[in-house]
Design an enzyme around this catalytic site. Sequence first.
Site, short mmCIF file in Angstrom:
data_model
loop_
_atom_site.label_atom_id
_atom_site.label_comp_id
_atom_site.label_asym_id
_atom_site.label_seq_id
_atom_site.Cartn_x
_atom_site.Cartn_y
_atom_site.Cartn_z
N LYS A 49 -12.04 22.65 2.69
CA LYS A 49 -12.84 21.50 3.14
C LYS A 49 -14.28 21.59 2.65
O LYS A 49 -14.95 20.57 2.47
CB LYS A 49 -12.78 21.36 4.66
CG LYS A 49 -11.55 20.59 5.14
CD LYS A 49 -10.31 21.24 4.69
CE LYS A 49 -9.04 20.55 4.63
NZ LYS A 49 -7.91 21.44 4.25
N ALA A 111 -0.26 46.73 10.67
CA ALA A 111 0.62 47.10 11.79
C ALA A 111 2.09 46.98 11.40
O ALA A 111 2.46 46.13 10.59
CB ALA A 111 0.34 46.17 12.97
N GLU A 201 5.79 17.15 -9.04
CA GLU A 201 6.49 17.27 -7.74
C GLU A 201 7.98 17.06 -7.98
O GLU A 201 8.38 16.12 -8.65
CB GLU A 201 5.93 16.21 -6.76
CG GLU A 201 6.76 15.94 -5.54
CD GLU A 201 6.97 17.14 -4.62
OE1 GLU A 201 6.00 17.82 -4.28
OE2 GLU A 201 8.15 17.39 -4.26
N ALA A 266 1.70 25.53 -5.83
CA ALA A 266 1.52 25.13 -4.42
C ALA A 266 2.81 24.50 -3.93
O ALA A 266 2.88 23.30 -3.70
CB ALA A 266 0.34 24.17 -4.29
N ASP A 308 2.07 30.49 11.72
CA ASP A 308 2.83 30.36 10.46
C ASP A 308 4.04 31.29 10.41
O ASP A 308 5.04 30.97 9.77
CB ASP A 308 1.93 30.68 9.26
CG ASP A 308 1.01 29.52 8.89
OD1 ASP A 308 0.89 28.58 9.70
OD2 ASP A 308 0.41 29.56 7.80
N HIS A 440 -17.73 -1.06 18.60
CA HIS A 440 -17.94 -1.85 17.38
C HIS A 440 -19.30 -1.51 16.78
O HIS A 440 -20.26 -1.38 17.52
CB HIS A 440 -17.89 -3.35 17.71
CG HIS A 440 -18.21 -4.20 16.52
ND1 HIS A 440 -17.31 -4.45 15.53
CD2 HIS A 440 -19.37 -4.83 16.18
CE1 HIS A 440 -17.87 -5.21 14.60
NE2 HIS A 440 -19.13 -5.45 14.97
#
Length: 464
Positions: A49, A111, A201, A266, A308, A440
């Site tokens: 980001k 670990a 892709e 990716a 994850d 608004h």
Amino acid sequence: MMKKVAIIGGGPGGYVAAIRAAQLGAEVTLIEKNHLGGTCLNVGCIPTKVLLHSAKLFKEMQNCKSAGITAQPVLDFEQVQTNKKAVVNGLVNGVKGLMTANKVKVLNGTASFADAHTIIVKRTDTTANEKITADKIIIAAGSIPAIPPIPGLTLPMCIDSTGALSLKKVPGSLLIIGGGVIGVEMATAYRAFGSQVTIIEMLPDILPMMDKELTGHLRRRLEADGILIHTNAKVLSVGEEKEQAAVHVELNGSESIFFADQVLVAIGRRADTANLALETAGIHSERGFIVVNDRMETTTPGIYAIGDCNGKSMLAHVASTQGEVAAENALGGNSLYDGRTNPSCVYTEPELASVGLTEEQAKEKGINYEVGLFPLKANGKALIMNGGEGMVKIIVDTKYREVLGMHIFGPRATDLIVEGALAIRLEATAEELISTIHAHPTVGEALHEAALAVEHRAIHVINR
Ligand code: FAD
Ligand code: NAI
């Protein structure tokens, strides 16, 4: 007696679990083999980001003539990287401070299980091994990039997301294998910095899990920005020619070659659990992902797995939510993880954000649903911010008018999606969004209008 809780991994799953367990009175030890903050803070959410923020500023400054400003911005990529490091370090130090303030003992080391209550830690700072015993253990070991078995990916110009975040200079050309979240975010950043970007892709659409109507709009935006996108495309191999990568791709039934200075792989991530000796503690995993129930408990009672490494949804906010659930259950609570309010956000320009069911998922589940759409060209704030590019889509069930999904493509989509998450959490109806006053001028008014559109009474567009 104070309960001892050991946590493996100091990412957004592990460090949040540590704080929650400490709040509940446990004596907490957190083991981290690398840096506190995990993937998210060091090589994931935050550094991407930072790059995207610079990319957005750079692009906006090149295109701000209509707003009455003429600028000739110059990119200083070294400074972009310096800024990235500063933001990351600030946040990592913040986590360190939180560990100290919550009396969490942090051990630097790797670990692995000796049995269901014992962990061996190979210390990073000494050669000694340390044995930790704990009443409860939370595994928050995270994930690492998956590398497909495509010949040639070991060439030096092939990088993963961590490599793409630490490039010394902007590549002249970048080919990205995978049109998922990392693929489109990196494409957005590097295209704005000046690279020629190509996405390959294998599926028919980029971002296959998101609402197709909105990803269609995003694809058109990426292509208009000069990013080449090939879907239904299969990378066969990568070779080297004249110091460039030569990427062989099966496209429309024949083989094409694409040349690029860097190739970013990716195609997804896999759990970082191979070296934990899970079987020693009787913990079941499937393709490396640890099997858990809704209490985040593994197949071994008293051992939990979050974030994850359980593969439920590989997002930082999910890891943190599951961290709180696991810590509470480890200390006698009865908390459940409910993924229905989990937003998916893609930080492209404009942003894409989604929560709940997509139309495709509603159809698959056989749900009778209705849709409210509102184009951002009829929203004053969006017109000011980006010329009105984008749309909001709300999906409700036909009978009760309950909000089942919200999808936003537009400025600030990733901040606005929280309204959809809350609506789903509270089982709100379209009418309840309508009767909530939206300020608004804001892009948020488009959410109100999309809810009105569900009931065929939008004010600022003609109802269909
Ligand atoms: P991790 O953050 O991976 O942390 C696990 C930690 O455990 C690591 O620090 C690791 O060193 C440590 N560890 C592993 N094994 C051991 C061991 N045996 N002993 C000791 N320590 C160990 N998500 C979002 O929600 N928003 C985003 O914008 C976003 N952007 C991303 C961008 C990129 C480029 C990437 C790669 C990911 C992004 N993600 C994003 C995903 C997000 O980073 C992960 O979902 C999140 O970090 C998972 O948290 P975690 O705690 O489960 O694991
Ligand atoms: P992903 O799962 O989002 O996308 C991978 C893409 O690669 C898919 O579209 C898939 O069809 C495609 N693919 C797979 N194999 C391929 C092949 N051999 N050739 C071509 N395409 C192929 O995974 P990604 O982008 O690597 O991200 C990993 C994780 O990080 C994601 O699960 C995501 O949740 C997380 N992340 C989240 C972000 C966010 O929330 N904004 C940003 C970046 C990452």
